[in-house]
Design a protein around this motif. Structure first.
Motif, short mmCIF file in Angstrom:
data_model
loop_
_atom_site.label_atom_id
_atom_site.label_comp_id
_atom_site.label_asym_id
_atom_site.label_seq_id
_atom_site.Cartn_x
_atom_site.Cartn_y
_atom_site.Cartn_z
N SER A 38 0.84 -1.21 0.00
CA SER A 38 0.00 0.00 0.00
C SER A 38 0.87 1.25 0.00
O SER A 38 0.56 2.24 -0.67
N LYS A 51 -4.69 2.48 2.30
CA LYS A 51 -4.47 2.52 3.76
C LYS A 51 -3.22 1.74 4.14
O LYS A 51 -3.02 0.61 3.74
N THR A 59 -4.61 -4.74 4.50
CA THR A 59 -5.42 -4.86 3.28
C THR A 59 -5.93 -6.29 3.17
O THR A 59 -5.16 -7.21 2.90
N ASP A 75 -4.14 -3.75 -5.65
CA ASP A 75 -3.50 -3.99 -4.34
C ASP A 75 -4.07 -5.31 -3.79
O ASP A 75 -5.24 -5.39 -3.45
MG MG Z 1 -1.85 -2.96 2.38
#
Ligand code: MG
Ligand code: GTP
Length: 194
Positions: A38, A51, A59, A75
């Motif tokens: 991220s 985030k 995540t 992601d």
């Molecule tokens: Mg992440």
């Protein structure tokens, strides 16, 4: 060189049945939990949209970012985090496996922490990527955390361990110093014009 003009988080997916329609090209970012996926995306996007957390397992969904209204940067949830339930691990692996099987991924950036040797989960991921014929780039993250001598030693270790996985590029990256950013953008640009 690719200029990122717009970024939009268009889809947060927990269920293989809900992937968005494919767009022109798709690039994936994979790696162990806490490796810096991220963070790297935020550096590429030049804004804090993904985030980031010092706690691993942040995540948990697959997040699709639409870039320049044309490409997906994806992601992926981090793997290899010991402190989650078996059921949750199972859910993640089904989600990620389904992702690689059903999407046409032009490039997968596989992130590994430069301070540690490749972990079994990383090598398993590499195998998955290879089986599905996905071009990949290895990114060694947190390069700011190692001294010059350590960096050389680790680089050699990664090169030796990953040799058998065929053709790929290796980039050193730091979210702190932004080292490696231009190499990443170059690889992404090449990937997207093809
Ligand atoms: Mg992440
Ligand atoms: N010093 C340093 N810290 C970093 C770097 N990249 C990430 N971090 C830190 O590592 C932690 C994890 O970063 P994330 O970007 O959230 O990692 P992630 O791979 O997205 O993690 P999950 O979402 O849990 O899979 C955060 O505390 C970041 O600030 C880096 O290049 N240098």
């Amino acid at each position: 060189m690719l200029l990122i003009r717009s970024v939009e988080l268009v889809s947060t997916v927990y269920d293989p049945d809900f992937f968005p329609q494919p767009v022109k090209s798709e690039i994936a970012f994979a790696g162990r939990s806490n490796v810096g996926k991220s963070t790297l995306l935020n550096v590429l996007f030049n804004r804090k949209i993904a985030k980031v957390s010092s706690k691993p397992g942040k995540t948990r969904s697959i997040n699709f970012y639409l870039v320049n209204k044309q490409f997906y940067f994806v992601d992926l949830p981090g793997y290899g985090y010991a402190k989650v339930s078996k059921a949750e691990k199972e859910r993640w692996s089904i989600l990620i496996e389904h992702y690689f099987k059903t999407r046409r991924v032009s490039m997968c950036f596989l992130l590994m922490d430069i301070r540690h040797e490749p972990q079994p989960a990383d090598l398993q991921m590499l195998q998955w990527i290879q089986v599905n014929n996905i071009p990949f780039t290895v990114v060694l993250t947190k390069a700011d955390k190692v001294k010059r001598s350590e960096r050389r030693k680790q680089l050699e270790l990664f090169e030796n361990t990953l040799m058998k996985y065929g053709e790929y590029r290796l980039v050193l990256f730091s979210g702190v110093t932004k080292e490696g950013l231009s190499s990443l953008l170059e690889i992404i640009s090449e990937t997207l014009v093809e």
